[in-house]
Design a protein around this motif. Sequence first.
Motif, PDB file in Angstrom:
ATOM      1  N   PRO A   2       0.880  -1.300  -0.126  1.00 49.97           N
ATOM      2  CA  PRO A   2       0.031   0.040  -0.036  1.00 49.97           C
ATOM      3  C   PRO A   2       0.870   1.108  -0.117  1.00 49.97           C
ATOM      4  CG  PRO A   2       0.120  -0.801   2.346  1.00 49.97           C
ATOM      5  CD  PRO A   2       0.958  -1.810   1.101  1.00 49.97           C
ATOM      6  N   MET A   3       0.350   2.466  -0.640  1.00 44.35           N
ATOM      7  CA  MET A   3       1.096   3.621  -0.409  1.00 44.35           C
ATOM      8  C   MET A   3       0.511   4.409   0.853  1.00 44.35           C
ATOM      9  SD  MET A   3      -1.165   5.927  -3.194  1.00 44.35           S
ATOM     10  CE  MET A   3      -0.434   7.568  -2.568  1.00 44.35           C
ATOM     11  N   ALA A   4      -0.648   3.911   1.289  1.00 47.74           N
ATOM     12  CA  ALA A   4      -1.303   4.575   2.463  1.00 47.74           C
ATOM     13  C   ALA A   4      -1.924   3.399   3.249  1.00 47.74           C
ATOM     14  CB  ALA A   4      -2.112   5.604   2.150  1.00 47.74           C
ATOM     15  N   LEU A   5      -2.147   3.500   4.709  1.00 52.79           N
ATOM     16  CA  LEU A   5      -2.724   2.765   5.533  1.00 52.79           C
ATOM     17  C   LEU A   5      -3.691   3.802   6.362  1.00 52.79           C
ATOM     18  CD1 LEU A   5      -3.472   0.110   7.071  1.00 52.79           C
ATOM     19  CD2 LEU A   5      -1.228   0.558   8.477  1.00 52.79           C
ATOM     20  N   LEU A   6      -4.887   3.438   6.242  1.00 47.65           N
ATOM     21  CA  LEU A   6      -5.831   3.979   7.036  1.00 47.65           C
ATOM     22  C   LEU A   6      -6.559   3.092   8.100  1.00 47.65           C
ATOM     23  CD1 LEU A   6      -7.721   6.060   4.306  1.00 47.65           C
ATOM     24  CD2 LEU A   6      -5.648   6.753   5.217  1.00 47.65           C
ATOM     25  N   VAL A   7      -6.415   3.469   9.347  1.00 52.53           N
ATOM     26  CA  VAL A   7      -6.900   2.781  10.361  1.00 52.53           C
ATOM     27  C   VAL A   7      -8.221   3.492  11.129  1.00 52.53           C
ATOM     28  CG1 VAL A   7      -6.582   1.809  12.762  1.00 52.53           C
ATOM     29  CG2 VAL A   7      -4.650   1.862  10.921  1.00 52.53           C
ATOM     30  N   ILE A   8      -9.251   2.794  11.208  1.00 57.29           N
ATOM     31  CA  ILE A   8     -10.426   3.312  11.887  1.00 57.29           C
ATOM     32  C   ILE A   8     -10.601   3.092  13.067  1.00 57.29           C
ATOM     33  CG2 ILE A   8     -13.023   3.322  11.620  1.00 57.29           C
ATOM     34  CD1 ILE A   8     -11.672   3.912   8.987  1.00 57.29           C
ATOM     35  N   ARG A   9     -10.638   4.298  14.050  1.00 58.91           N
ATOM     36  CA  ARG A   9     -10.854   4.321  15.223  1.00 58.91           C
ATOM     37  C   ARG A   9      -9.576   3.778  16.351  1.00 58.91           C
ATOM     38  NH1 ARG A   9     -16.589   3.389  17.840  1.00 58.91           N
ATOM     39  NH2 ARG A   9     -15.495   4.747  19.489  1.00 58.91           N
ATOM     40  N   HIS A  10      -9.802   2.562  16.761  1.00 57.20           N
ATOM     41  CA  HIS A  10      -8.940   2.119  17.790  1.00 57.20           C
ATOM     42  C   HIS A  10      -8.189   0.800  17.650  1.00 57.20           C
ATOM     43  CE1 HIS A  10     -12.461  -0.290  19.020  1.00 57.20           C
ATOM     44  NE2 HIS A  10     -13.058   1.086  19.370  1.00 57.20           N
ATOM     45  N   ASP A  11      -8.369  -0.043  16.639  1.00 59.26           N
ATOM     46  CA  ASP A  11      -7.673  -1.334  16.529  1.00 59.26           C
ATOM     47  C   ASP A  11      -6.364  -1.086  16.132  1.00 59.26           C
ATOM     48  OD1 ASP A  11      -8.042  -4.001  16.741  1.00 59.26           O
ATOM     49  OD2 ASP A  11      -8.170  -4.197  14.723  1.00 59.26           O
ATOM     50  N   LEU A  12      -5.374  -0.737  17.031  1.00 58.43           N
ATOM     51  CA  LEU A  12      -4.139  -0.406  16.626  1.00 58.43           C
ATOM     52  C   LEU A  12      -3.139  -1.734  16.781  1.00 58.43           C
ATOM     53  CD1 LEU A  12      -3.792   3.189  18.414  1.00 58.43           C
ATOM     54  CD2 LEU A  12      -4.682   2.586  16.404  1.00 58.43           C
ATOM     55  N   TRP A  13      -2.367  -2.053  15.688  1.00 58.90           N
ATOM     56  CA  TRP A  13      -1.613  -3.172  15.913  1.00 58.90           C
ATOM     57  C   TRP A  13      -0.157  -2.512  15.807  1.00 58.90           C
ATOM     58  CZ3 TRP A  13      -3.217  -7.479  17.974  1.00 58.90           C
ATOM     59  CH2 TRP A  13      -4.663  -7.758  17.974  1.00 58.90           C
ATOM     60  N   PRO A  14       0.505  -2.642  16.829  1.00 57.02           N
ATOM     61  CA  PRO A  14       2.070  -2.008  16.694  1.00 57.02           C
ATOM     62  C   PRO A  14       2.893  -2.122  15.653  1.00 57.02           C
ATOM     63  CG  PRO A  14       1.410  -2.281  18.934  1.00 57.02           C
ATOM     64  CD  PRO A  14       0.328  -2.955  18.276  1.00 57.02           C
ATOM     65  N   ASN A  15       2.788  -3.666  15.457  1.00 56.11           N
ATOM     66  CA  ASN A  15       3.967  -4.069  14.494  1.00 56.11           C
ATOM     67  C   ASN A  15       3.570  -3.427  13.067  1.00 56.11           C
ATOM     68  OD1 ASN A  15       6.045  -5.061  15.818  1.00 56.11           O
ATOM     69  ND2 ASN A  15       5.012  -7.148  16.215  1.00 56.11           N
ATOM     70  N   LEU A  16       2.188  -3.616  12.881  1.00 57.90           N
ATOM     71  CA  LEU A  16       1.585  -3.040  11.444  1.00 57.90           C
ATOM     72  C   LEU A  16       2.038  -1.536  11.211  1.00 57.90           C
ATOM     73  CD1 LEU A  16      -0.151  -3.545   9.093  1.00 57.90           C
ATOM     74  CD2 LEU A  16      -2.131  -2.834  10.336  1.00 57.90           C
ATOM     75  N   LEU A  17       1.928  -1.016  12.431  1.00 59.04           N
ATOM     76  CA  LEU A  17       2.071   0.481  12.167  1.00 59.04           C
ATOM     77  C   LEU A  17       3.551   0.884  12.097  1.00 59.04           C
ATOM     78  CD1 LEU A  17      -0.458   1.636  14.630  1.00 59.04           C
ATOM     79  CD2 LEU A  17      -0.538   1.875  12.221  1.00 59.04           C
ATOM     80  N   TRP A  18       4.318   0.025  12.815  1.00 61.98           N
ATOM     81  CA  TRP A  18       5.921   0.212  12.807  1.00 61.98           C
ATOM     82  C   TRP A  18       6.413   0.044  11.548  1.00 61.98           C
ATOM     83  CZ3 TRP A  18       6.196  -2.201  18.504  1.00 61.98           C
ATOM     84  CH2 TRP A  18       5.653  -1.211  19.306  1.00 61.98           C
ATOM     85  N   GLU A  19       5.950  -1.379  11.213  1.00 65.06           N
ATOM     86  CA  GLU A  19       6.468  -1.706   9.745  1.00 65.06           C
ATOM     87  C   GLU A  19       6.096  -0.555   8.808  1.00 65.06           C
ATOM     88  OE1 GLU A  19       8.634  -4.149   7.170  1.00 65.06           O
ATOM     89  OE2 GLU A  19       8.778  -3.966   9.439  1.00 65.06           O
ATOM     90  N   ALA A  20       4.797  -0.268   8.794  1.00 65.29           N
ATOM     91  CA  ALA A  20       4.352   0.629   7.695  1.00 65.29           C
ATOM     92  C   ALA A  20       5.131   2.137   7.779  1.00 65.29           C
ATOM     93  CB  ALA A  20       2.777   1.121   7.915  1.00 65.29           C
ATOM     94  N   GLN A  21       5.653   2.624   9.040  1.00 66.82           N
ATOM     95  CA  GLN A  21       6.383   3.714   9.201  1.00 66.82           C
ATOM     96  C   GLN A  21       7.922   3.371   8.651  1.00 66.82           C
ATOM     97  OE1 GLN A  21       7.791   4.720  13.230  1.00 66.82           O
ATOM     98  NE2 GLN A  21       7.217   6.727  12.794  1.00 66.82           N
ATOM     99  N   ARG A  22       8.232   2.083   8.857  1.00 63.55           N
ATOM    100  CA  ARG A  22       9.542   1.751   8.491  1.00 63.55           C
ATOM    101  C   ARG A  22       9.641   1.813   6.806  1.00 63.55           C
ATOM    102  NH1 ARG A  22      13.017  -2.143   6.832  1.00 63.55           N
ATOM    103  NH2 ARG A  22      11.234  -3.619   6.493  1.00 63.55           N
ATOM    104  N   ARG A  23       8.717   1.549   6.415  1.00 66.12           N
ATOM    105  CA  ARG A  23       8.579   1.474   4.815  1.00 66.12           C
ATOM    106  C   ARG A  23       8.311   2.738   4.135  1.00 66.12           C
ATOM    107  NH1 ARG A  23       6.780  -4.333   2.812  1.00 66.12           N
ATOM    108  NH2 ARG A  23       7.604  -5.698   4.296  1.00 66.12           N
TER     109      ARG A  23
END
Length: 210
Positions: A145-166
């Motif tokens: 993905p070029m972008a990841l949109l998360v709705i409300r509060h289902d925050l999965w840290p590794n998903l977010l950290w890996e997206a940030q790293r990329r």
Amino acid sequence: MKPALPDPLPAKSFFATWFSHFSYNYLILPFLYIGLRLAAFFNAKIRRGIAGRKHLFERLEKKLRPFTSRESTILIHAASMGEYEQARPVIRELRRRFPELCIVASVFSPSAYDHIHDRSEADVLTYLPVDFRHQVRRFLDRVQPMALLVIRHDLWPNLLWEAQRRGIYTMLLDASVHRGSLRHRKLVRYFYRQVFAAFSAVCAISETEL
């Protein structure tokens, strides 16, 4: 036309990042996963969620195949049916403004997956894998993905950290933290500060939630 997105925010201090990654991957996540597997013996919904993730990547690759010619992909994650209903107008607007996008929607709940499956506005509907780093990397390798949109509060840290790293643009939509949330506790707040730092933008439901 490809949507223009700003650069993701830089990571926070090295120690804070290391501590959060270590505690999550070697303490919190294994404990949660073992608890989930044990709970599956007593909960049919959890068993369905585990069964639904078997061969997830093979099914995902097959679903994505017709959209390989699309200019870019946006991944939208909603935990369950309620969050997906909030995502529907976002998906429709993205579809209207950027018809060449491939929109992939991920959900965590098996009930949401079963209910949405035949009437999803997204091009592809998939389960989100368990938040182990190797599974997250494999998932993002497939979706790209070029972008990841998360709705409300289902925050999965590794998903977010890996997206940030990329360098993937990440946005939290309809963010809220109620007053009784554990995220207000000092240690939990410290951990989630590192999680929220992975977002490029946070859209709260009101100023009091910021």
